[in-house]
Motif scaffolding. Sequence first.
Motif, PDB file in Angstrom:
ATOM      1  N   LYS A   1       0.821  -1.213   0.000  1.00  0.00           N
ATOM      2  CA  LYS A   1       0.000   0.000   0.000  1.00  0.00           C
ATOM      3  C   LYS A   1       0.855   1.264   0.000  1.00  0.00           C
ATOM      4  N   ASN A   2       2.001   1.220   0.675  1.00  0.00           N
ATOM      5  CA  ASN A   2       2.813   2.432   0.868  1.00  0.00           C
ATOM      6  C   ASN A   2       4.143   2.394   0.111  1.00  0.00           C
ATOM      7  N   HIS A   3       4.241   1.548  -0.916  1.00  0.00           N
ATOM      8  CA  HIS A   3       5.547   1.366  -1.552  1.00  0.00           C
ATOM      9  C   HIS A   3       6.045   2.600  -2.300  1.00  0.00           C
ATOM     10  N   LEU A   4       5.181   3.572  -2.558  1.00  0.00           N
ATOM     11  CA  LEU A   4       5.608   4.792  -3.252  1.00  0.00           C
ATOM     12  C   LEU A   4       5.883   5.958  -2.306  1.00  0.00           C
ATOM     13  N   VAL A   5       5.481   5.830  -1.049  1.00  0.00           N
ATOM     14  CA  VAL A   5       5.492   6.978  -0.132  1.00  0.00           C
ATOM     15  C   VAL A   5       6.903   7.451   0.183  1.00  0.00           C
ATOM     16  N   MET A   6       7.813   6.536   0.449  1.00  0.00           N
ATOM     17  CA  MET A   6       9.162   6.949   0.844  1.00  0.00           C
ATOM     18  C   MET A   6       9.886   7.639  -0.312  1.00  0.00           C
TER      19      MET A   6
ATOM     20  N   ALA B   1       7.251   9.562  10.047  1.00  0.00           N
ATOM     21  CA  ALA B   1       7.454   8.606  11.137  1.00  0.00           C
ATOM     22  C   ALA B   1       6.115   8.080  11.662  1.00  0.00           C
ATOM     23  N   LYS B   2       5.097   8.947  11.706  1.00  0.00           N
ATOM     24  CA  LYS B   2       3.768   8.504  12.147  1.00  0.00           C
ATOM     25  C   LYS B   2       3.204   7.456  11.193  1.00  0.00           C
ATOM     26  N   LEU B   3       3.453   7.649   9.894  1.00  0.00           N
ATOM     27  CA  LEU B   3       2.983   6.680   8.906  1.00  0.00           C
ATOM     28  C   LEU B   3       3.715   5.345   9.061  1.00  0.00           C
ATOM     29  N   VAL B   4       5.034   5.422   9.248  1.00  0.00           N
ATOM     30  CA  VAL B   4       5.864   4.217   9.308  1.00  0.00           C
ATOM     31  C   VAL B   4       5.626   3.431  10.599  1.00  0.00           C
ATOM     32  N   MET B   5       5.473   4.127  11.692  1.00  0.00           N
ATOM     33  CA  MET B   5       5.102   3.569  13.004  1.00  0.00           C
ATOM     34  C   MET B   5       6.245   2.897  13.751  1.00  0.00           C
ATOM     35  N   THR B   6       6.988   1.990  13.119  1.00  0.00           N
ATOM     36  CA  THR B   6       8.018   1.241  13.848  1.00  0.00           C
ATOM     37  C   THR B   6       9.309   1.182  13.039  1.00  0.00           C
ATOM     38  N   PRO B   7      10.448   0.990  13.721  1.00  0.00           N
ATOM     39  CA  PRO B   7      11.715   0.818  12.997  1.00  0.00           C
ATOM     40  C   PRO B   7      11.687  -0.364  12.030  1.00  0.00           C
ATOM     41  N   GLU B   8      10.978  -1.446  12.381  1.00  0.00           N
ATOM     42  CA  GLU B   8      10.909  -2.606  11.494  1.00  0.00           C
ATOM     43  C   GLU B   8      10.186  -2.261  10.196  1.00  0.00           C
ATOM     44  N   HIS B   9       9.084  -1.536  10.306  1.00  0.00           N
ATOM     45  CA  HIS B   9       8.383  -1.084   9.100  1.00  0.00           C
ATOM     46  C   HIS B   9       9.305  -0.209   8.253  1.00  0.00           C
ATOM     47  N   LEU B  10      10.049   0.671   8.909  1.00  0.00           N
ATOM     48  CA  LEU B  10      10.950   1.576   8.194  1.00  0.00           C
ATOM     49  C   LEU B  10      12.027   0.794   7.446  1.00  0.00           C
ATOM     50  N   LYS B  11      12.619  -0.200   8.102  1.00  0.00           N
ATOM     51  CA  LYS B  11      13.664  -1.002   7.454  1.00  0.00           C
ATOM     52  C   LYS B  11      13.125  -1.668   6.186  1.00  0.00           C
ATOM     53  N   HIS B  12      11.972  -2.309   6.314  1.00  0.00           N
ATOM     54  CA  HIS B  12      11.387  -3.005   5.167  1.00  0.00           C
ATOM     55  C   HIS B  12      11.044  -2.022   4.044  1.00  0.00           C
ATOM     56  N   LEU B  13      10.466  -0.878   4.409  1.00  0.00           N
ATOM     57  CA  LEU B  13      10.060   0.088   3.387  1.00  0.00           C
ATOM     58  C   LEU B  13      11.276   0.697   2.693  1.00  0.00           C
ATOM     59  N   TYR B  14      12.333   0.952   3.445  1.00  0.00           N
ATOM     60  CA  TYR B  14      13.555   1.500   2.847  1.00  0.00           C
ATOM     61  C   TYR B  14      14.127   0.530   1.814  1.00  0.00           C
TER      62      TYR B  14
ATOM     63  N   LEU C   1      12.583  -1.957   0.204  1.00  0.00           N
ATOM     64  CA  LEU C   1      11.666  -2.085  -0.929  1.00  0.00           C
ATOM     65  C   LEU C   1      11.769  -0.869  -1.844  1.00  0.00           C
ATOM     66  N   THR C   2      11.836   0.321  -1.258  1.00  0.00           N
ATOM     67  CA  THR C   2      11.899   1.554  -2.047  1.00  0.00           C
ATOM     68  C   THR C   2      13.197   1.644  -2.834  1.00  0.00           C
ATOM     69  N   LEU C   3      14.309   1.365  -2.180  1.00  0.00           N
ATOM     70  CA  LEU C   3      15.614   1.415  -2.846  1.00  0.00           C
ATOM     71  C   LEU C   3      15.643   0.478  -4.048  1.00  0.00           C
ATOM     72  N   CYS C   4      15.223  -0.757  -3.848  1.00  0.00           N
ATOM     73  CA  CYS C   4      15.278  -1.748  -4.927  1.00  0.00           C
ATOM     74  C   CYS C   4      14.256  -1.450  -6.018  1.00  0.00           C
ATOM     75  N   ASP C   5      13.116  -0.885  -5.640  1.00  0.00           N
ATOM     76  CA  ASP C   5      12.078  -0.513  -6.604  1.00  0.00           C
ATOM     77  C   ASP C   5      12.567   0.616  -7.511  1.00  0.00           C
ATOM     78  N   MET C   6      13.154   1.645  -6.924  1.00  0.00           N
ATOM     79  CA  MET C   6      13.636   2.783  -7.716  1.00  0.00           C
ATOM     80  C   MET C   6      14.728   2.352  -8.687  1.00  0.00           C
TER      81      MET C   6
ATOM     82  N   LEU D   1      19.397  10.924  -0.629  1.00  0.00           N
ATOM     83  CA  LEU D   1      18.098  11.361  -0.107  1.00  0.00           C
ATOM     84  C   LEU D   1      17.416  10.242   0.676  1.00  0.00           C
ATOM     85  N   LEU D   2      17.422   9.038   0.111  1.00  0.00           N
ATOM     86  CA  LEU D   2      16.780   7.911   0.797  1.00  0.00           C
ATOM     87  C   LEU D   2      17.471   7.608   2.124  1.00  0.00           C
ATOM     88  N   LYS D   3      18.799   7.610   2.115  1.00  0.00           N
ATOM     89  CA  LYS D   3      19.529   7.324   3.355  1.00  0.00           C
ATOM     90  C   LYS D   3      19.269   8.400   4.405  1.00  0.00           C
ATOM     91  N   GLN D   4      19.242   9.664   3.974  1.00  0.00           N
ATOM     92  CA  GLN D   4      18.969  10.738   4.928  1.00  0.00           C
ATOM     93  C   GLN D   4      17.574  10.601   5.524  1.00  0.00           C
TER      94      GLN D   4
END
Length: 725
Positions: A542-547, A566-579, A581-586, A601-604
């Motif tokens: 659902k959120n693969h484009l947000v980051m 951060a409110k959208l991501v909620m947890t560090p685990e969600h953030l790790k997975h989304l980062y 997925l986003t990196l590999c998708d781009m 930009l993504l790392k920051q």
Amino acid sequence: MLPAEIELPLLKRLTSAGEDIGELKSCIDAINQALLTAFNKGTPIDTSITGRAHLVDKLLQSIWEQKCSPDCGAALIAVGGYGRGELHPSSDIDLLFLVEESLQQESEQQISAFITLLWDIGLNIGHSVRTPEMCATEAANDITVTTALMESRLLAGSESLYTEMQAATGPDKVWPPDAFFQAKLEEQQRRHKKYDDTAHNLEPNIKGGPGGLRDIQMIQWVARRKFGVTSLDELVERGILTEAEFRSLELGKKHLWRIRFMLHTITGREEDRLLFDLQQKLAAAFEHRDNEANLAVEQFMQKYYRTIARLQRLNEILLQYFEESILNADEKREITVLNRRFHIVNGYIGAVDSQIFSHRPLALLEIFLLITQHSTIRGIRASTIRLIHEHLHLIDRRFRNDPKAIKLFLQIVSQSHGVYRVLRSMNRYGLLPAYIPAFTNIVGRMQYDLFHVYTVDTHTLFLIRNMRRLTVPELNSEFPLASEIMASIEQQESLILAALFHDIAKGRGGDHSELGAVDALHFCRAHALPEQQAHLISWLVKNHLVMSMTAQRKDIEDPDVIRNFAKLVMTPEHLKHLYLLTLCDMRATNPKRWNGWKDTLLKQLYRHTLRELNNPQSEADDYSELQKKQTQAREQLESQDQEAVTQLWMQFSTDYFQHHSVHEMAWHADVILSTPEQDYPQVRIQCEMKPGASEILIVDIDHDNLFAIITSIIDQCSLNVVQAR
């Protein structure tokens, strides 16, 4: 052959044209127009293609009779595609002038006059002049010459010279079948590599790309060299091709021929690339219409991509068969038994018997699991690929709901090695869309824009390839942070499943992220995944484009942006997975658009958000952080009057200090305070401040339209502005 009502009037005009250049040009125009009219009226494409070659034969033979005497000591030979009797509207007419060792001057003049007339009337000819001995030498040194001569036809002149050339270049003299096959196989591998080993590019090459016309010709060349066959239907008689495969090859070839015919007609040149700006014209020519879900051009391209996927699979099957019958014919078969159902033969996994899939349908998944577990397996045997294709109908709802099938699929995506390779093969052989029916919709689906350079299914698989690269220790230096994070992920199959579903709803109308999230959740629950894992996978889809959008379109130095993300991501685990997925998708969307700036930009964004999740900041913390940055910047401004620094910074808003680094703050202040107003404007540049980008500082007295003037000049210099303040 062409219908008599088309052919006879054209032949009559050719006969009466003589050597008159104007009349001959008119004849050629008449041929082109007659064949285009016939094509538009539904004349079979093979009739148009072979009919053009036949009419050109008659034209050349007529001119030869007028320009060259019967005893001129030469022969006119059609080679290459023209030698096969195939000519598209703007294809080159490849000719070989076969001559005696001691050609008379008069004969040379006759051949020269013949060639000159062909140029004068506007024919696109490619030609060479050789003796039979020269042909043999050239063929021995260059396999492309051998290939062209294999498909040659005598048009006019000395039959004895032609027979001599054929004997001198046959498989018993140069390039025997085994050497010929090995060389052509390596040639195809190099050609495919030019196109990233995929035919599913934004602007595919209909002739040279994987699954294109050259792959069909490759089959014909090898079969001709080994078995002496001149047409694909003879391979059916020999039991090498099945009737269904032959029909599929013929249908695929004719579809590509129709597209190539229109490409040449629309462009007026020998164009084999489905260029972006031509695709809409071709879609209209083939009468596709926009609908609610898909543009006409997307429908046209999806049919093209699915056609070449079938042709690529058949090319793989037949070349592997040739490898066994040509290269490995005299070798002892090395057989390794894996279980009662499968064994490895000379590096290829195969079914023990032809009934295995009908008796045990689950073996359709088991074979791919075995490939991931045995890294020495080079691929699947041709006979077994056929069996897989013939038994895909067994993968129905009952199969997909079988707990054993579910377990096998989850085991495949959970393996530590070979996941990308196996999923790619499952997609190529039709098993992946059979097991995940929603995936069928994105197979061969292109997106009509210049941003996405692959079809959706190929992009999805490249995304998974990028993920798997992060697990390879030897490649950790490519993306150190991402590799470190990947190593900390316990259930990496969650990322694989999120990747499979992230674009699965494209082309169905509506928000593909929302629809895909629903599909992913349903799939995870059907596969009995823990509810927490299922919701994570669905959330990622659902959120693969947000980051990506946050990093590239918002100010990630703004604390409010970070807090909201951060409110959208909620947890560090969600953030790790989304980062990840986003990196590999781009990187899988368009490799040429990926750069160090986007990586930074993504790392920051990842680091800022992780810090916020681990230690949420208050407004007081923000103020303290700004004071800390100012203190650090002053340390770099020791040579400046500190009161002047204070007065300068009092003119800047809080946003300035939030959005700039300590080094940038010090650099800006130093330039401004060191430059008298009479020396304005000042332009400074630093290249090393941010990877992948250069930073320009412009200091001037404010006036109307200053910012617009600056950005306009930068644009005229063809520079890409990624951020401006």
